[in-house]
Write a protein that holds these residues in place. Structure first.
Motif, mmCIF file in Angstrom:
data_model
loop_
_atom_site.group_PDB
_atom_site.id
_atom_site.type_symbol
_atom_site.label_atom_id
_atom_site.label_comp_id
_atom_site.label_asym_id
_atom_site.label_seq_id
_atom_site.Cartn_x
_atom_site.Cartn_y
_atom_site.Cartn_z
ATOM 1 N N SER A 1 -57.195 15.335 -24.244
ATOM 2 C CA SER A 1 -55.955 15.841 -23.672
ATOM 3 C C SER A 1 -56.203 16.353 -22.257
ATOM 4 N N ALA A 2 -55.323 15.977 -21.351
ATOM 5 C CA ALA A 2 -55.471 16.390 -19.955
ATOM 6 C C ALA A 2 -55.146 17.865 -19.805
ATOM 7 N N PRO A 3 -55.767 18.540 -18.855
ATOM 8 C CA PRO A 3 -55.414 19.937 -18.606
ATOM 9 C C PRO A 3 -53.996 20.043 -18.055
ATOM 10 N N ARG A 4 -53.389 21.196 -18.235
ATOM 11 C CA ARG A 4 -52.032 21.398 -17.717
ATOM 12 C C ARG A 4 -52.080 21.488 -16.203
ATOM 13 N N VAL A 5 -51.207 20.714 -15.563
ATOM 14 C CA VAL A 5 -51.054 20.795 -14.113
ATOM 15 C C VAL A 5 -49.564 20.853 -13.801
ATOM 16 N N ASP A 6 -49.244 21.399 -12.643
ATOM 17 C CA ASP A 6 -47.866 21.450 -12.157
ATOM 18 C C ASP A 6 -47.805 20.583 -10.905
ATOM 19 N N LEU A 7 -47.065 19.484 -10.979
ATOM 20 C CA LEU A 7 -47.022 18.528 -9.882
ATOM 21 C C LEU A 7 -45.915 18.824 -8.873
ATOM 22 N N SER A 8 -45.346 20.028 -8.941
ATOM 23 C CA SER A 8 -44.328 20.394 -7.944
ATOM 24 C C SER A 8 -44.936 20.550 -6.556
ATOM 25 N N ASP A 9 -46.263 20.574 -6.479
ATOM 26 C CA ASP A 9 -46.919 20.664 -5.178
ATOM 27 C C ASP A 9 -47.061 19.303 -4.506
ATOM 28 N N ARG A 10 -46.589 18.227 -5.184
ATOM 29 C CA ARG A 10 -46.800 16.878 -4.640
ATOM 30 C C ARG A 10 -45.736 15.872 -5.080
ATOM 31 N N TYR A 11 -44.513 16.312 -5.346
ATOM 32 C CA TYR A 11 -43.506 15.369 -5.816
ATOM 33 C C TYR A 11 -43.395 14.114 -4.947
ATOM 34 N N PRO A 12 -43.281 14.219 -3.611
ATOM 35 C CA PRO A 12 -43.102 12.997 -2.809
ATOM 36 C C PRO A 12 -44.345 12.118 -2.731
ATOM 37 N N THR B 1 -40.277 21.786 0.521
ATOM 38 C CA THR B 1 -40.525 22.580 1.717
ATOM 39 C C THR B 1 -41.423 23.775 1.422
ATOM 40 N N ARG B 2 -41.200 24.452 0.296
ATOM 41 C CA ARG B 2 -42.039 25.603 -0.048
ATOM 42 C C ARG B 2 -43.463 25.179 -0.392
ATOM 43 N N SER B 3 -43.637 23.978 -0.898
ATOM 44 C CA SER B 3 -44.987 23.527 -1.252
ATOM 45 C C SER B 3 -45.848 23.257 -0.021
ATOM 46 N N LEU B 4 -45.221 23.165 1.145
ATOM 47 C CA LEU B 4 -45.977 22.876 2.362
ATOM 48 C C LEU B 4 -46.925 24.014 2.732
ATOM 49 N N SER B 5 -46.679 25.209 2.209
ATOM 50 C CA SER B 5 -47.504 26.369 2.563
ATOM 51 C C SER B 5 -48.970 26.182 2.201
ATOM 52 N N VAL B 6 -49.267 25.254 1.286
ATOM 53 C CA VAL B 6 -50.647 25.019 0.859
ATOM 54 C C VAL B 6 -51.509 24.517 2.020
ATOM 55 N N PHE C 1 -57.093 6.434 10.629
ATOM 56 C CA PHE C 1 -56.516 6.458 9.288
ATOM 57 C C PHE C 1 -57.235 7.514 8.464
ATOM 58 N N HIS C 2 -56.454 8.423 7.891
ATOM 59 C CA HIS C 2 -57.017 9.433 6.999
ATOM 60 C C HIS C 2 -56.019 9.629 5.868
ATOM 61 N N TYR C 3 -56.374 9.133 4.681
ATOM 62 C CA TYR C 3 -55.453 9.174 3.546
ATOM 63 C C TYR C 3 -55.083 10.616 3.212
ATOM 64 N N SER C 4 -53.785 10.884 3.092
ATOM 65 C CA SER C 4 -53.334 12.262 2.879
ATOM 66 C C SER C 4 -52.068 12.300 2.042
ATOM 67 N N SER C 5 -52.193 12.820 0.835
ATOM 68 C CA SER C 5 -50.995 13.054 0.028
ATOM 69 C C SER C 5 -50.140 14.147 0.651
ATOM 70 N N TYR C 6 -50.753 15.137 1.260
ATOM 71 C CA TYR C 6 -49.985 16.211 1.880
ATOM 72 C C TYR C 6 -49.125 15.691 3.032
ATOM 73 N N GLY C 7 -49.592 14.658 3.724
ATOM 74 C CA GLY C 7 -48.769 14.055 4.757
ATOM 75 C C GLY C 7 -47.467 13.516 4.197
ATOM 76 N N PHE C 8 -47.513 12.995 2.982
ATOM 77 C CA PHE C 8 -46.292 12.490 2.353
ATOM 78 C C PHE C 8 -45.398 13.625 1.869
ATOM 79 N N ASN C 9 -45.989 14.782 1.601
ATOM 80 C CA ASN C 9 -45.143 15.943 1.304
ATOM 81 C C ASN C 9 -44.315 16.321 2.519
#
Length: 390
Positions: free
Chosen positions: A256-267, A175-180, A194-202
């Motif tokens: 090596s991949a850069p550090r990312v935090d995926l808490s903005d897109r868990y679902p 819920t808090r990640s929705l602020s983005v 149709f418009h592909y959206s990861s945020y829609g799944f959040n």
């Protein structure tokens, strides 16, 4: 997922391209140091089919150039083969194990969709309700937007922009990640296109949190992971046996991949899993005792725009027709990982692949022309199960 390649089903060919590359390819495009693959499980009843597809795995390894990968296949609703290749950590020479966890990117979406479908079939949630019945953060001045539309990318919610796919901020809840994005304008009225959206799944994941009365991770665990014994699937930050993550460079090397935090897109793209767990998932969603026939129809039937145009996307699943019937699945690409799951519901054949390399930061996606595709792995098993039922 950025630079997303969708499953395509046309004239009998369904192509789920796990687009990856790297690990020091030589000038011929072959991997400079092929790795021996290790087999974890073989069902003797499918020995002929396994022997037919086994040579494709090292070909995939060479074509992808990924430091490590795992593949698993089910037939008639049972795991029949599992194999891993390469390294979970190139520097320490730690090999990929049966339980090594990989980032699966947008393959997280079908898991979220199954969670919502399970909540709907027990009466906890209504997929045709306005999202605001569950997510109060969604603006009241927007047109009516249903959970069904969100799960079919028909909600008009925007996708990532700029460097958002490289997020480093941590969010305590979905819920808090929705602020983005939640206050940004819609890209189209709900249902129009149709418009592909990861945020829609959040948003969909936040609705599941409210309806279930639990956080996303707890709800997913209770309604999907535990019933299917998917013990190696977890949120990115909670995984204990994960691989190191790599990205392909413009010179086709794995770094090596850069550090990312995926808490903005868990679902939508923040889960880690194994090939075997993804196969368990595919088995589960084709089992009427887990997902009822009406819920299976919800998941696997293409949605349509308001004008009636099919989208080739159901409820969290890419879907299409083929000469062997309905096929469903999803691809995923996230920083440090690429994956796919391919499902043939009629024979309950499932193919899953996980790798530890992504191309989110690559200047251009790698060219995988000539690489084996999932249908080549699935078809011998589909034919075998179909023949046995005749």
């Amino acid at each position: 997922m950025t630079r997303r390649r969708r499953l395509a089903f046309a004239v009998g060919v369904c192509a789920a391209v796990a687009a990856v590359a790297g690990a020091r390819l030589d000038s011929s495009g072959a991997a400079a140091a092929p790795r021996v693959c290790r087999e974890w499980f073989t069902d003797a009843r499918y020995r002929a089919e396994i022997e037919r597809v086994r040579p494709l795995v090292p070909k995939m390894k060479r074509a992808f150039g990924a430091p490590g990968l795992s593949i698993a296949i089910a037939a008639n609703g049972e795991l029949v083969w599992s194999e891993s290749c390469g390294f979970a950590d190139v520097r320490t020479r730690r090999r990929v194990a049966r339980t090594t966890q990989f980032r699966i990117g947008s393959v997280s979406k079908p898991l979220t969709a199954a969670l919502v479908a399970r909540l709907a079939q027990n009466g906890t949630l209504d997929v045709d309700a306005d999202v605001r019945e569950y997510v109060t953060a969604f603006p009241r001045n927007r047109p009516r937007l249903t959970l069904r539309q969100l799960a079919g990318h028909l909600g008009g919610i925007r996708h990532y922009r700029g460097t958002e796919a490289l997020n480093t901020r941590h969010y305590d809840s979905v819920t808090r990640s929705l602020s983005v994005f939640v206050h940004d304008p819609l890209v189209a009225p709900p249902g129009e296109r149709f418009h592909y959206s990861s945020y829609g799944f959040n948003l969909l994941g936040a609705a599941a949190e409210t309806a279930s009365g639990a956080g996303y991770a707890a709800a997913l665990r209770a309604h999907v992971l535990q019933p299917l014994r998917m013990n190696a699937t977890a949120l990115d930050g909670a995984a204990r046996n994960r691989t190191r993550f790599y990205e392909v460079t413009s010179t086709r090397r794995a770094i090596s991949a850069p550090r990312v935090d995926l808490s903005d897109r868990y679902p939508s793209g923040g889960l880690l899993s194994t090939a075997e767990d993804l196969v368990r998932f595919g088995i589960g969603v084709t089992n009427a005792a887990f997902v009822t026939p009406p819920s299976q129809s919800l998941l696997f039937t293409t949605q349509r725009t308001q004008a009636g145009a099919p989208t080739s996307y159901g409820f969290g699943f890419e879907v299409g027709d083929s000469p062997v019937g309905l096929v469903a699945g999803h691809t995923g690409n996230v920083v440090g990982g690429t994956a796919f799951v391919l499902i043939h519901p009629k024979t309950r054949v499932v193919v899953a692949l996980t790798t530890n390399i992504g191309f989110v930061t690559a200047a251009s996606p790698p060219d995988l022309r000539g690489a084996p595709e999932p249908p080549e792995l699935a078809m011998p098993f589909i034919r075998s199960v179909s023949n046995a039922k005749e």
